[in-house]
Design a protein around this motif. Sequence first.
Motif, PDB file in Angstrom:
ATOM      1  N   GLU A 144       0.863  -1.230  -0.006  1.00 50.58           N
ATOM      2  CA  GLU A 144      -0.188   0.069  -0.001  1.00 50.58           C
ATOM      3  C   GLU A 144       0.811   1.370   0.064  1.00 50.58           C
ATOM      4  O   GLU A 144       1.872   1.186   0.344  1.00 50.58           O
ATOM      5  N   ALA A 145       0.395   2.382  -0.651  1.00 48.88           N
ATOM      6  CA  ALA A 145       0.961   3.449  -0.733  1.00 48.88           C
ATOM      7  C   ALA A 145       1.646   4.121   0.656  1.00 48.88           C
ATOM      8  O   ALA A 145       2.903   4.471   0.882  1.00 48.88           O
ATOM      9  N   ALA A 146       0.899   3.867   1.969  1.00 51.62           N
ATOM     10  CA  ALA A 146       1.478   4.497   2.954  1.00 51.62           C
ATOM     11  C   ALA A 146       2.572   3.307   3.790  1.00 51.62           C
ATOM     12  O   ALA A 146       3.603   3.910   4.284  1.00 51.62           O
ATOM     13  N   GLU A 147       2.642   2.366   3.121  1.00 51.13           N
ATOM     14  CA  GLU A 147       3.842   1.120   3.614  1.00 51.13           C
ATOM     15  C   GLU A 147       5.012   1.510   2.819  1.00 51.13           C
ATOM     16  O   GLU A 147       6.172   1.314   3.257  1.00 51.13           O
ATOM     17  N   ILE A 148       4.681   2.121   1.452  1.00 53.30           N
ATOM     18  CA  ILE A 148       5.836   2.330   0.759  1.00 53.30           C
ATOM     19  C   ILE A 148       6.457   3.683   1.368  1.00 53.30           C
ATOM     20  O   ILE A 148       8.010   3.617   1.476  1.00 53.30           O
ATOM     21  N   ILE A 149       5.879   4.520   1.813  1.00 56.75           N
ATOM     22  CA  ILE A 149       6.155   5.782   2.661  1.00 56.75           C
ATOM     23  C   ILE A 149       7.020   5.370   3.907  1.00 56.75           C
ATOM     24  O   ILE A 149       8.088   6.037   4.254  1.00 56.75           O
ATOM     25  N   ALA A 150       6.498   4.550   4.591  1.00 53.66           N
ATOM     26  CA  ALA A 150       7.113   3.846   5.736  1.00 53.66           C
ATOM     27  C   ALA A 150       8.514   3.405   5.491  1.00 53.66           C
ATOM     28  O   ALA A 150       9.277   3.386   6.206  1.00 53.66           O
ATOM     29  N   PHE A 151       8.394   2.735   4.397  1.00 51.07           N
ATOM     30  CA  PHE A 151       9.652   1.782   3.905  1.00 51.07           C
ATOM     31  C   PHE A 151      10.658   2.955   3.446  1.00 51.07           C
ATOM     32  O   PHE A 151      12.023   2.895   4.299  1.00 51.07           O
ATOM     33  N   GLU A 152      10.405   4.238   2.937  1.00 54.16           N
ATOM     34  CA  GLU A 152      11.477   5.084   2.774  1.00 54.16           C
ATOM     35  C   GLU A 152      11.733   5.748   3.822  1.00 54.16           C
ATOM     36  O   GLU A 152      13.010   6.184   4.003  1.00 54.16           O
ATOM     37  N   GLN A 153      11.037   6.229   4.917  1.00 48.70           N
ATOM     38  CA  GLN A 153      11.334   6.669   6.230  1.00 48.70           C
ATOM     39  C   GLN A 153      12.356   5.712   6.976  1.00 48.70           C
ATOM     40  O   GLN A 153      13.245   6.137   7.572  1.00 48.70           O
ATOM     41  N   LEU A 154      11.973   4.341   6.968  1.00 45.27           N
ATOM     42  CA  LEU A 154      13.127   3.710   7.632  1.00 45.27           C
ATOM     43  C   LEU A 154      14.332   3.717   6.719  1.00 45.27           C
ATOM     44  O   LEU A 154      15.157   3.529   7.176  1.00 45.27           O
ATOM     45  N   LEU A 155      14.154   3.594   5.429  1.00 48.14           N
ATOM     46  CA  LEU A 155      15.560   3.720   4.674  1.00 48.14           C
ATOM     47  C   LEU A 155      16.590   4.752   5.145  1.00 48.14           C
ATOM     48  O   LEU A 155      17.590   4.660   5.443  1.00 48.14           O
ATOM     49  N   ILE A 156      15.652   6.035   5.331  1.00 48.43           N
ATOM     50  CA  ILE A 156      16.631   7.130   5.998  1.00 48.43           C
ATOM     51  C   ILE A 156      17.102   6.777   7.118  1.00 48.43           C
ATOM     52  O   ILE A 156      18.366   7.068   7.396  1.00 48.43           O
ATOM     53  N   ARG A 157      16.335   6.333   8.126  1.00 45.09           N
ATOM     54  CA  ARG A 157      16.810   5.976   9.693  1.00 45.09           C
ATOM     55  C   ARG A 157      18.092   4.817   9.536  1.00 45.09           C
ATOM     56  O   ARG A 157      19.015   4.933  10.091  1.00 45.09           O
ATOM     57  N   VAL A 158      17.916   3.743   8.699  1.00 45.74           N
ATOM     58  CA  VAL A 158      18.754   2.689   8.551  1.00 45.74           C
ATOM     59  C   VAL A 158      20.038   3.385   7.999  1.00 45.74           C
ATOM     60  O   VAL A 158      21.093   3.121   8.453  1.00 45.74           O
ATOM     61  N   CYS A 159      20.124   4.074   6.840  1.00 47.14           N
ATOM     62  CA  CYS A 159      21.225   4.823   6.352  1.00 47.14           C
ATOM     63  C   CYS A 159      21.874   5.781   7.341  1.00 47.14           C
ATOM     64  O   CYS A 159      23.154   5.793   7.421  1.00 47.14           O
ATOM     65  N   ASP A 160      20.844   6.461   8.054  1.00 51.64           N
ATOM     66  CA  ASP A 160      21.563   7.456   9.123  1.00 51.64           C
ATOM     67  C   ASP A 160      22.371   6.736  10.147  1.00 51.64           C
ATOM     68  O   ASP A 160      23.304   7.159  10.451  1.00 51.64           O
TER      69      ASP A 160
END
Length: 193
Positions: free
Chosen positions: A43-59
């Motif tokens: 779902e679109a909201a899950e894709i956004i959540a994936f992106e937010q976690l991608l930022i956190r993981v990379c950070d």
Amino acid sequence: MKIDVWWDLIEQARGAVGDRADDRDSPDDPLVAVLTDLLSELEAAEIIAFEQLLIRVCDSAYLRPLWNAAQLIEGGCGDDGFMDFRGGLALLGRTAFTRAVADPDSLAELPVVVRMGCEGKGWIGCEGMSYAPREAYERVQGETDSFDAVMEATVPGMERPDRPTGENWDVDDAEETRRRLPRLAALFLGQGN
């Protein structure tokens, strides 16, 4: 999205590409395309959540010793290159990522790093990882304006490092690099450099 689900998606993509997941070559690396396909099933909201976690993981990997390891492995690594390196490191899976964050010298155990050191072939850095969620979102929603709006609204509120943490040294100082990253130095500096 929970972090375990995030890493499960990475592992699913890795499983789908088999042996290519651990020892990739650009430009025909299939991993980002497979991950984008998997994200497109969400779902679109899950894709956004994936992106937010991608930022956190990379950070979480925004560490000076890891950056120095990336610089040694890649023969140089600027700001954008280190962002790509961290995204590509995440594509190597949770275990490799976590170990590298804790001990950058552990990268010397990865098949792709060994090949890079011995043959000058292979790659870790992956710019495409940064675009996979947005591309998947566009497939699901038919647009990216709402994705961009959500990210523009949430990213400034995230607690993000403004500079890499951890002890730094001049990676061009071969003696110091051998002391701090002995296994990587053996691969990339050899005995005489």
